[in-house]
Design a protein around this motif. Structure first.
Motif, PDB file in Angstrom:
ATOM      1  N   LEU A  58      12.812   4.163  -6.357  1.00 19.19           N
ATOM      2  CA  LEU A  58      12.362   3.574  -5.096  1.00 19.19           C
ATOM      3  C   LEU A  58      11.482   2.385  -5.441  1.00 19.19           C
ATOM      4  N   MET A  59      11.686   1.291  -4.684  1.00 18.64           N
ATOM      5  CA  MET A  59      10.822   0.117  -4.821  1.00 18.64           C
ATOM      6  C   MET A  59      10.351  -0.270  -3.427  1.00 18.64           C
ATOM      7  N   ALA A  60       9.029  -0.452  -3.274  1.00 16.26           N
ATOM      8  CA  ALA A  60       8.445  -0.791  -1.975  1.00 16.26           C
ATOM      9  C   ALA A  60       7.370  -1.856  -2.162  1.00 16.26           C
ATOM     10  N   PHE A  61       7.123  -2.593  -1.061  1.00 15.91           N
ATOM     11  CA  PHE A  61       6.162  -3.691  -1.065  1.00 15.91           C
ATOM     12  C   PHE A  61       5.200  -3.547   0.105  1.00 15.91           C
ATOM     13  N   ALA A  62       3.941  -3.741  -0.168  1.00 16.24           N
ATOM     14  CA  ALA A  62       2.932  -3.741   0.898  1.00 16.24           C
ATOM     15  C   ALA A  62       2.929  -5.100   1.580  1.00 16.24           C
ATOM     16  N   ASP A  63       2.314  -5.141   2.758  1.00 19.92           N
ATOM     17  CA  ASP A  63       2.187  -6.422   3.458  1.00 19.92           C
ATOM     18  C   ASP A  63       1.436  -7.403   2.552  1.00 19.92           C
ATOM     19  N   GLU A  64       1.684  -8.667   2.756  1.00 24.56           N
ATOM     20  CA  GLU A  64       1.087  -9.760   1.996  1.00 24.56           C
ATOM     21  C   GLU A  64       1.609  -9.884   0.567  1.00 24.56           C
ATOM     22  N   ALA A  65       2.716  -9.189   0.248  1.00 20.31           N
ATOM     23  CA  ALA A  65       3.345  -9.375  -1.066  1.00 20.31           C
ATOM     24  C   ALA A  65       4.024 -10.739  -1.094  1.00 20.31           C
ATOM     25  N   ASP A  66       4.191 -11.264  -2.262  1.00 15.66           N
ATOM     26  CA  ASP A  66       4.913 -12.521  -2.445  1.00 15.66           C
ATOM     27  C   ASP A  66       6.382 -12.173  -2.684  1.00 15.66           C
ATOM     28  N   TYR A  67       7.065 -11.810  -1.607  1.00 11.15           N
ATOM     29  CA  TYR A  67       8.446 -11.352  -1.705  1.00 11.15           C
ATOM     30  C   TYR A  67       9.310 -12.194  -0.782  1.00 11.15           C
ATOM     31  N   ASP A  68      10.405 -12.713  -1.317  1.00 10.64           N
ATOM     32  CA  ASP A  68      11.238 -13.660  -0.581  1.00 10.64           C
ATOM     33  C   ASP A  68      12.386 -13.024   0.208  1.00 10.64           C
ATOM     34  N   ALA A  76       7.051  -9.108   7.968  1.00 11.20           N
ATOM     35  CA  ALA A  76       5.775  -9.777   7.683  1.00 11.20           C
ATOM     36  C   ALA A  76       5.351 -10.713   8.803  1.00 11.20           C
ATOM     37  N   THR A  77       6.290 -11.281   9.550  1.00 10.68           N
ATOM     38  CA  THR A  77       5.932 -12.165  10.659  1.00 10.68           C
ATOM     39  C   THR A  77       5.535 -11.391  11.908  1.00 10.68           C
ATOM     40  N   ARG A  78       5.746 -10.088  11.916  1.00 10.61           N
ATOM     41  CA  ARG A  78       5.493  -9.286  13.115  1.00 10.61           C
ATOM     42  C   ARG A  78       4.420  -8.217  12.964  1.00 10.61           C
ATOM     43  N   TYR A  79       4.187  -7.760  11.749  1.00  7.26           N
ATOM     44  CA  TYR A  79       3.300  -6.611  11.538  1.00  7.26           C
ATOM     45  C   TYR A  79       2.295  -6.876  10.426  1.00  7.26           C
ATOM     46  N   ARG A  80       1.210  -6.146  10.483  1.00 10.00           N
ATOM     47  CA  ARG A  80       0.223  -6.095   9.409  1.00 10.00           C
ATOM     48  C   ARG A  80       0.077  -4.638   9.005  1.00 10.00           C
ATOM     49  N   ARG A  81      -0.442  -4.426   7.817  1.00 10.13           N
ATOM     50  CA  ARG A  81      -0.695  -3.078   7.301  1.00 10.13           C
ATOM     51  C   ARG A  81       0.582  -2.235   7.275  1.00 10.13           C
ATOM     52  N   PHE A  82       1.659  -2.830   6.743  1.00 11.58           N
ATOM     53  CA  PHE A  82       2.928  -2.109   6.640  1.00 11.58           C
ATOM     54  C   PHE A  82       3.357  -2.018   5.178  1.00 11.58           C
ATOM     55  N   VAL A  83       4.237  -1.083   4.915  1.00 11.23           N
ATOM     56  CA  VAL A  83       4.888  -0.959   3.618  1.00 11.23           C
ATOM     57  C   VAL A  83       6.387  -1.095   3.865  1.00 11.23           C
ATOM     58  N   TYR A  84       7.007  -1.985   3.119  1.00 12.94           N
ATOM     59  CA  TYR A  84       8.437  -2.243   3.245  1.00 12.94           C
ATOM     60  C   TYR A  84       9.179  -1.540   2.112  1.00 12.94           C
ATOM     61  N   GLU A 108       4.737   7.823   1.739  1.00 12.08           N
ATOM     62  CA  GLU A 108       3.911   8.052   2.924  1.00 12.08           C
ATOM     63  C   GLU A 108       2.486   8.428   2.532  1.00 12.08           C
ATOM     64  N   ALA A 109       2.345   9.277   1.540  1.00  9.52           N
ATOM     65  CA  ALA A 109       0.997   9.662   1.084  1.00  9.52           C
ATOM     66  C   ALA A 109       0.249   8.433   0.572  1.00  9.52           C
ATOM     67  N   TRP A 110       0.926   7.588  -0.198  1.00  7.63           N
ATOM     68  CA  TRP A 110       0.303   6.360  -0.692  1.00  7.63           C
ATOM     69  C   TRP A 110      -0.097   5.471   0.481  1.00  7.63           C
ATOM     70  N   ALA A 111       0.793   5.316   1.450  1.00  6.63           N
ATOM     71  CA  ALA A 111       0.526   4.466   2.613  1.00  6.63           C
ATOM     72  C   ALA A 111      -0.681   4.968   3.401  1.00  6.63           C
ATOM     73  N   MET A 112      -0.767   6.253   3.582  1.00  7.06           N
ATOM     74  CA  MET A 112      -1.913   6.822   4.313  1.00  7.06           C
ATOM     75  C   MET A 112      -3.213   6.571   3.543  1.00  7.06           C
ATOM     76  N   GLN A 113      -3.191   6.726   2.229  1.00 10.17           N
ATOM     77  CA  GLN A 113      -4.381   6.492   1.411  1.00 10.17           C
ATOM     78  C   GLN A 113      -4.823   5.036   1.460  1.00 10.17           C
ATOM     79  N   HIS A 114      -3.902   4.136   1.727  1.00 12.94           N
ATOM     80  CA  HIS A 114      -4.202   2.705   1.758  1.00 12.94           C
ATOM     81  C   HIS A 114      -4.257   2.143   3.181  1.00 12.94           C
ATOM     82  N   ALA A 115      -4.421   3.030   4.147  1.00 14.01           N
ATOM     83  CA  ALA A 115      -4.607   2.656   5.557  1.00 14.01           C
ATOM     84  C   ALA A 115      -3.482   1.778   6.107  1.00 14.01           C
ATOM     85  N   MET A 116      -2.267   2.035   5.665  1.00 15.62           N
ATOM     86  CA  MET A 116      -1.115   1.335   6.226  1.00 15.62           C
ATOM     87  C   MET A 116      -0.750   1.990   7.557  1.00 15.62           C
ATOM     88  N   THR A 117      -0.274   1.208   8.499  1.00 16.46           N
ATOM     89  CA  THR A 117       0.024   1.747   9.828  1.00 16.46           C
ATOM     90  C   THR A 117       1.497   2.086  10.032  1.00 16.46           C
TER      91      THR A 117
END
Length: 164
Positions: A58-68, A76-84, A108-117
């Motif tokens: 599994l590969m995932a990216f948090a908001d504000e990553a430099d991902y094209d 990224a243009t619609r949400y903050r505090r997300f994991v993709y 999900e556990a990682w996202a909750m620990q990092h206050a992702m919504t």
């Protein structure tokens, strides 16, 4: 035989590339250079190992990553505090063992620990990836948009799951 999950290491990259190639009809292609760059930007890059062999990742990216990725950018243009969730691949002969569910539980556990919504992802709808659609529906992901992906050859369902 026990399955364990761990962070991916550079020594794993060739196996990850091979797994990606086996499912490239659902994913974007990767080469070694791009994989190394994405690994450095990812918030989670995990592998499942059974008997010393990698059987999924599994590969995932948090908001504000430099991902094209155009799909990542849509979120990224619609949400903050997300994991993709960019890609989840399980070796064909290991499907049905619950690996994707376990990868998602860890994320999900990682996202909750990092206050992702929210968690976000895309799933092919034309042509359809029926197994992935069913998995994401059952996991609580809901469609928030659609877009034509890549070279106009497919349409994806853009999905999110609210956390907490």
């Amino acid at each position: 035989m026990d399955i364990r999950f761990r962070d991916a290491q550079p020594a794993d990259y060739q196996t990850v590339l091979d797994l990606n190639d086996a499912s490239v009809h659902y994913l974007s292609p990767l080469d070694g250079e791009r994989l190394a760059r994405l690994a450095s930007e990812s918030c989670q890059f995990r592998v499942a190992v059974r008997g010393g062999k990698i059987i999924g990742f599994l590969m995932a990216f948090a908001d504000e990553a430099d991902y094209d990725s155009m799909n990542y950018r849509w979120f990224a243009t619609r949400y903050r505090r997300f994991v993709y969730i960019d890609r989840v691949v399980v070796r064909e002969d290991c499907r049905g063992l619950g690996l994707a569910r376990r990868f998602y539980q860890e994320l999900e556990a990682w996202a909750m620990q990092h206050a992702m919504t929210r968690l976000s992802c895309e799933v092919d709808v034309d042509p359809p990836n029926a197994a992935s659609l069913a998995f994401h529906d059952k996991a609580g992901f809901r469609e928030v948009g659609r877009q034509v992906a890549g070279d106009d050859s497919k349409v994806v369902s853009l999905r999110t799951k609210l956390m907490g």
